[in-house]
Design an enzyme around this catalytic site. Structure first.
Site, PDB file in Angstrom:
ATOM      1  N   GLY A  31      -1.585   2.305  -1.902  1.00 14.29           N
ATOM      2  CA  GLY A  31      -2.036   2.685  -3.234  1.00 14.29           C
ATOM      3  C   GLY A  31      -1.190   3.770  -3.866  1.00 14.29           C
TER       4      GLY A  31
ATOM      5  N   HIS B 295       9.546  -2.142  -4.092  1.00 13.10           N
ATOM      6  CA  HIS B 295      10.201  -1.134  -3.260  1.00 13.10           C
ATOM      7  C   HIS B 295      10.454  -1.640  -1.837  1.00 13.10           C
ATOM      8  CE1 HIS B 295       6.447  -0.434  -1.106  1.00 13.10           C
ATOM      9  NE2 HIS B 295       5.842  -0.432  -2.280  1.00 13.10           N
TER      10      HIS B 295
ATOM     11  N   GLU C  18       1.477   1.429  -8.110  1.00 14.20           N
ATOM     12  CA  GLU C  18       0.739   0.447  -7.327  1.00 14.20           C
ATOM     13  C   GLU C  18      -0.743   0.507  -7.693  1.00 14.20           C
ATOM     14  OE1 GLU C  18       0.118  -2.156  -5.989  1.00 14.20           O
ATOM     15  OE2 GLU C  18       0.795  -2.150  -3.907  1.00 14.20           O
TER      16      GLU C  18
ATOM     17  N   ASN D 187       3.712   0.763   4.880  1.00 14.33           N
ATOM     18  CA  ASN D 187       3.919  -0.681   5.062  1.00 14.33           C
ATOM     19  C   ASN D 187       4.128  -0.974   6.542  1.00 14.33           C
ATOM     20  OD1 ASN D 187       5.921  -1.004   2.047  1.00 14.33           O
ATOM     21  ND2 ASN D 187       3.751  -1.458   2.304  1.00 14.33           N
TER      22      ASN D 187
ATOM     23  N   ASN E 143       1.540  -4.912  -6.523  1.00 10.24           N
ATOM     24  CA  ASN E 143       0.488  -5.276  -7.463  1.00 10.24           C
ATOM     25  C   ASN E 143       0.852  -5.009  -8.916  1.00 10.24           C
ATOM     26  OD1 ASN E 143      -1.958  -6.391  -6.055  1.00 10.24           O
ATOM     27  ND2 ASN E 143      -1.581  -4.573  -4.803  1.00 10.24           N
TER      28      ASN E 143
ATOM     29  N   GLU F   3      10.522  -1.330   2.358  1.00  9.72           N
ATOM     30  CA  GLU F   3       9.428  -1.022   3.284  1.00  9.72           C
ATOM     31  C   GLU F   3       9.152   0.480   3.318  1.00  9.72           C
ATOM     32  OE1 GLU F   3       8.542  -2.449   7.733  1.00  9.72           O
ATOM     33  OE2 GLU F   3       9.885  -0.706   7.635  1.00  9.72           O
ATOM     34  N   SER F   4       7.880   0.838   3.141  1.00 12.40           N
ATOM     35  CA  SER F   4       7.469   2.237   3.233  1.00 12.40           C
ATOM     36  C   SER F   4       6.904   2.524   4.627  1.00 12.40           C
ATOM     37  CB  SER F   4       6.405   2.554   2.178  1.00 12.40           C
ATOM     38  OG  SER F   4       5.163   1.968   2.544  1.00 12.40           O
TER      39      SER F   4
ATOM     40  N   LYS G  21      -4.843  -2.114   7.836  1.00  6.89           N
ATOM     41  CA  LYS G  21      -5.388  -3.377   7.347  1.00  6.89           C
ATOM     42  C   LYS G  21      -5.932  -4.253   8.468  1.00  6.89           C
ATOM     43  CE  LYS G  21      -2.259  -3.264   3.398  1.00  6.89           C
ATOM     44  NZ  LYS G  21      -1.073  -3.859   2.765  1.00  6.89           N
TER      45      LYS G  21
END
Length: 250
Positions: free
Chosen positions: A22, A9, A87, A15, A184, A11-12, A98
């Site tokens: 997830g 997909h 995901e 992101n 993933n 960019e969310s 992160k």
């Protein structure tokens, strides 16, 4: 020989905010929308056409696929959605930044959580607002099917049977297929069709919004793959993914 297209997909919102996403259903950013539209234009210019599309239950993948098909002029083809293409469920890490998590626990630990093939990660609790059992999208799932966290090995265990039982038969039947999903779930698929080792697949990065063309033999094993992007564009996109788990230097 068969040919399919897979794409992560665009960019969310999470992101962009560098958060573990997830199964949380976040939307695309304006950049993500642009990436999806660009992907659709590239596929159309490359002479690609599709009869059937597969995607997850997540908005960011659904919207990316819709925008691609719109740009290609084929918005009404059949789309099959499944949670098995979702995901990886990041458990209690979902929603955390992160870089901030790396600053707290160390880059090495965050890398292990992000990319360890069979390493357990902190699970979500069922009383969390992010527990999928509270989401109507997953009302048909048995409680045992709803994860509290997943590593890549767990994602492989749901993606590969879906590939073999649901997607491969349609390709055998002559359908031209595109799969729009998440990093993933696509990594799990690639591990299977390319027979990649656990060590190699955890180091593989999927950029957002760039189509990958996969050529398969009669046994549905990969013979060739390539991204529809210039070397410079691809490098920049891959570097952005690789740097997500690093401590941000102000």
């Amino acid at each position: 020989m068969y040919k399919i297209v897979i794409i992560r997909h665009g960019e969310s919102v999470w992101n962009r905010e560098n958060r573990f996403c997830g199964w949380v259903n976040v939307d695309l950013t304006e950049k993500g929308v642009s990436e999806a539209r660009k992907a659709g234009k590239k596929l159309k210019e490359g002479g690609f056409s599709f009869d059937l599309a597969f995607t997850s239950l997540l908005l960011r993948a659904n919207k990316t696929l819709d925008l691609i098909l719109e740009e290609m002029g084929t918005p009404n083809i059949e789309i099959r959605k499944s949670w098995k293409l979702n995901e990886r469920h990041y458990g209690a890490l979902q929603g955390l930044n992160k870089s901030e998590t790396a600053a707290k626990y160390g880059e090495k630990q965050v890398q292990i959580w992000r990319r360890g093939y069979d390493v357990p990660i902190p699970p979500l609790t069922k009383d969390s607002d992010m527990y999928p059992g509270k989401d109507p999208l997953y009302a048909d799932l048995k409680e045992a099917e709803i994860p509290l966290s997943e590593n890549l090995k767990a994602v492989v265990s749901r993606v590969v049977p879906y590939w073999q039982n649901e997607i491969v038969p349609t390709i055998k039947a002559g359908k031209h297929v595109i799969i729009a999903a998440s990093g993933n779930s696509l990594r799990a698929l690639l591990k299977h069709i390319e027979d990649m080792s656990e060590a190699d697949i955890v180091e593989f990065n999927f950029p957002t919004g760039i189509p990958m063309v996969c050529e398969l033999d009669d046994q549905f094993k990969l013979t060739k793959r390539y991204f529809l992007a210039s070397p410079e564009e691809l490098k920049a996109a891959l570097d952005a993914v690789a740097n997500q788990g690093k401590i941000k230097v102000s």
